[in-house]
Design a protein around this motif. Structure first.
Motif, mmCIF file in Angstrom:
data_model
loop_
_atom_site.group_PDB
_atom_site.id
_atom_site.type_symbol
_atom_site.label_atom_id
_atom_site.label_comp_id
_atom_site.label_asym_id
_atom_site.label_seq_id
_atom_site.Cartn_x
_atom_site.Cartn_y
_atom_site.Cartn_z
ATOM 1 N N ALA A 92 0.798 -1.233 0.000
ATOM 2 C CA ALA A 92 0.000 0.000 0.000
ATOM 3 C C ALA A 92 0.829 1.281 0.000
ATOM 4 C CB ALA A 92 -0.937 0.013 1.214
ATOM 5 N N ALA A 93 2.084 1.226 0.377
ATOM 6 C CA ALA A 93 2.885 2.441 0.548
ATOM 7 C C ALA A 93 3.074 3.186 -0.764
ATOM 8 C CB ALA A 93 4.243 2.091 1.149
ATOM 9 N N LEU A 94 3.014 4.524 -0.664
ATOM 10 C CA LEU A 94 3.143 5.385 -1.839
ATOM 11 C C LEU A 94 4.349 6.322 -1.758
ATOM 12 C CD1 LEU A 94 -0.638 6.295 -2.159
ATOM 13 C CD2 LEU A 94 0.630 4.679 -3.580
ATOM 14 N N ASP A 95 5.052 6.318 -0.640
ATOM 15 C CA ASP A 95 6.262 7.132 -0.500
ATOM 16 C C ASP A 95 7.109 6.555 0.625
ATOM 17 O OD1 ASP A 95 5.106 8.008 1.912
ATOM 18 O OD2 ASP A 95 4.408 9.888 1.060
ATOM 19 N N SER A 96 8.243 7.177 0.890
ATOM 20 C CA SER A 96 9.202 6.603 1.832
ATOM 21 C C SER A 96 8.676 6.614 3.265
ATOM 22 C CB SER A 96 10.534 7.351 1.740
ATOM 23 O OG SER A 96 10.345 8.746 1.957
ATOM 24 N N TYR A 97 7.955 7.658 3.656
ATOM 25 C CA TYR A 97 7.375 7.668 5.012
ATOM 26 C C TYR A 97 6.401 6.509 5.177
ATOM 27 C CZ TYR A 97 4.311 8.869 8.871
ATOM 28 O OH TYR A 97 3.543 8.808 10.024
ATOM 29 N N GLN A 98 5.554 6.311 4.193
ATOM 30 C CA GLN A 98 4.614 5.201 4.273
ATOM 31 C C GLN A 98 5.332 3.859 4.174
ATOM 32 O OE1 GLN A 98 1.453 5.788 1.395
ATOM 33 N NE2 GLN A 98 0.383 7.237 2.722
ATOM 34 N N ASN A 99 6.429 3.778 3.442
ATOM 35 C CA ASN A 99 7.201 2.541 3.409
ATOM 36 C C ASN A 99 7.550 2.090 4.831
ATOM 37 O OD1 ASN A 99 8.918 3.538 0.423
ATOM 38 N ND2 ASN A 99 7.481 1.845 0.605
ATOM 39 N N LEU A 100 8.036 3.018 5.642
ATOM 40 C CA LEU A 100 8.445 2.668 6.999
ATOM 41 C C LEU A 100 7.248 2.428 7.911
ATOM 42 C CD1 LEU A 100 10.686 2.209 9.012
ATOM 43 C CD2 LEU A 100 10.812 4.687 9.382
ATOM 44 N N LEU A 101 6.293 3.338 7.906
ATOM 45 C CA LEU A 101 5.115 3.196 8.770
ATOM 46 C C LEU A 101 4.312 1.946 8.419
ATOM 47 C CD1 LEU A 101 3.026 4.137 10.832
ATOM 48 C CD2 LEU A 101 2.079 5.655 9.064
ATOM 49 N N ARG A 129 17.026 11.125 5.244
ATOM 50 C CA ARG A 129 15.570 11.196 5.210
ATOM 51 C C ARG A 129 14.956 10.167 6.166
ATOM 52 N NH1 ARG A 129 11.640 10.170 0.003
ATOM 53 N NH2 ARG A 129 13.351 11.199 -1.107
ATOM 54 N N TYR A 130 15.503 8.967 6.133
ATOM 55 C CA TYR A 130 14.970 7.900 6.985
ATOM 56 C C TYR A 130 15.392 8.059 8.442
ATOM 57 C CZ TYR A 130 12.885 4.961 3.366
ATOM 58 O OH TYR A 130 12.067 4.461 2.373
ATOM 59 N N THR A 131 16.674 8.304 8.664
ATOM 60 C CA THR A 131 17.177 8.292 10.037
ATOM 61 C C THR A 131 16.793 9.542 10.816
ATOM 62 O OG1 THR A 131 19.300 9.222 9.323
ATOM 63 C CG2 THR A 131 19.120 6.823 9.403
ATOM 64 N N GLU A 132 16.791 10.701 10.163
ATOM 65 C CA GLU A 132 16.532 11.955 10.877
ATOM 66 C C GLU A 132 15.072 12.395 10.828
ATOM 67 O OE1 GLU A 132 19.224 15.068 9.729
ATOM 68 O OE2 GLU A 132 20.942 13.694 9.583
ATOM 69 N N LEU A 133 14.335 12.002 9.780
ATOM 70 C CA LEU A 133 12.967 12.497 9.625
ATOM 71 C C LEU A 133 11.925 11.405 9.856
ATOM 72 C CD1 LEU A 133 13.451 14.825 6.513
ATOM 73 C CD2 LEU A 133 13.479 15.435 8.943
ATOM 74 N N HIS A 134 11.940 10.347 9.063
ATOM 75 C CA HIS A 134 10.885 9.327 9.179
ATOM 76 C C HIS A 134 10.959 8.593 10.524
ATOM 77 C CE1 HIS A 134 10.089 10.383 5.186
ATOM 78 N NE2 HIS A 134 10.702 9.412 4.541
#
Length: 332
Positions: A189-198, A226-231
């Motif tokens: 279902a993920a559509l971007d990197s934030y959703q990939n992780l969540l 992007r992943y380590t500091e934001l998501h």
């Protein structure tokens, strides 16, 4: 003895006292205080309506989830064996494209991939394969790891998802031990990197019936911050339990990629942490070509508040972190 003459009700209304008027007429008579009360109530209702409309349109739309609609944590159609319940390490590989092929000898053939124009280089395709291979390697090296390929149906020319194509590639390349390997699955279902992780976290819960204690992400090196500091921070996932493995294309000048990541990824997410406004929301919509919705309100109900969270001015701005409880709050 003469009886009193009956009172005539055809006389003027004012000539008959209240005690002399029929009860029905008294009850049906509208009092001035009733009119005043109606006016006050109407005014209060109008003001309340305006305030609610203003609040509604000043915030991004959110799904309303009724707890009565949420099923029991362990659905009757899902069985969790002891192997799955022992898993505690999420290894997530985010998808970046869709592999159309089936033959292992043509994995690096550009004709077998649905790519964006900037991805049409041999180095990018090799990087996709290396992401898959590195994720498999990490999962096979830890018997408590679940490998989750994450990525939705982002291309109109394909009915499959990025995640499914990556798992199919892993099987075609014989990277996984066998076709029934239980410790590898997809998040579709993920559509971007934030959703990939969540969504990978939610899928772990959906697939195993529990939450992970550690997370490893395998992706581009130039997306590490992007992943380590934001998501990671947006999800309030503990830094000590988060590992990022970066694999960039070999032999490619990464200057343009790093600049593009800064302008189109890192900085937009730094200003819109949950990716639910304007530019980042438009990217999600453009990728949701099949008009799909995820299942995680039902299968991971503990995340309902976070899944709905889209901070705005009333919450302290678009960088306000989700304030509610999360399943991994106890981790350190």
């Amino acid at each position: 003895m003469m009886l009193p003459a009956p009172v005539s009700y055809h006389t003027k209304r004012g000539s008959i006292s209240r005690s002399q008027r029929p009860l029905r007429e008294v009850l049906l008579t509208r009092a001035r205080i009733t009119n005043l009360g109606l006016c006050l109530l109407a005014g209060v209702a109008a003001v309340s309506l305006l305030l609610n409309l203003g609040h509604y349109f000043s915030r991004p739309p959110a799904f309303v989830v009724s707890s009565a609609l949420l099923p029991a944590p362990h659905l009757s159609t899902v069985g969790y064996d002891s192997q799955l319940q022992a898993l505690d390490h999420l290894v997530m590989v985010p998808g970046h494209a869709i592999w159309k092929g089936t033959a292992p000898g043509r994995i690096l053939d550009e004709q077998n991939w649905l790519l964006e124009p900037y991805q049409a280089t041999r180095g990018r395709i090799e990087a996709f394969y290396n992401h898959v291979a590195r994720g498999v390697e990490i999962a096979l090296g830890d018997e408590h790891a679940l490998l989750v390929f994450s990525g939705g149906q982002t291309k109109k020319a394909s009915t499959t998802t990025e995640a499914e194509s990556y798992l199919r590639l892993a099987h075609a390349a014989r990277l996984l031990p066998d076709a029934h390997f239980a410790r590898a699955t997809t998040e579709d279902a993920a559509l971007d990197s934030y959703q990939n992780l969540l969504f990978a976290l939610a899928r772990f819960r959906e697939y195993t019936g529990r939450w992970p204690a550690r997370v490893t992400v395998v992706g581009y090196e130039f997306k590490r911050r992007r992943y380590t500091e934001l998501h990671r921070a947006a999800l309030r996932w503990p830094e000590a339990r988060f590992t990022y493995v970066g694999v960039d294309p070999e032999g490619e000048d990464m200057t343009a990629a790093r600049n593009g990541e800064r302008e189109n990824g890192f900085l937009p997410y730094a200003q819109d942490v949950y990716g639910c406004h304007d530019f980042l929301l438009a990217k999600r919509r453009s990728r949701n070509v099949a008009k799909r919705f995820h299942s995680y309100f039902s299968s991971a109900p503990e995340l309902a508040g976070l899944l709905n969270w889209c901070p705005g001015p009333h919450d302290g701005g678009q960088t306000a972190l989700y304030p509610g409880p999360l399943p991994w709050d106890h981790l350190h």
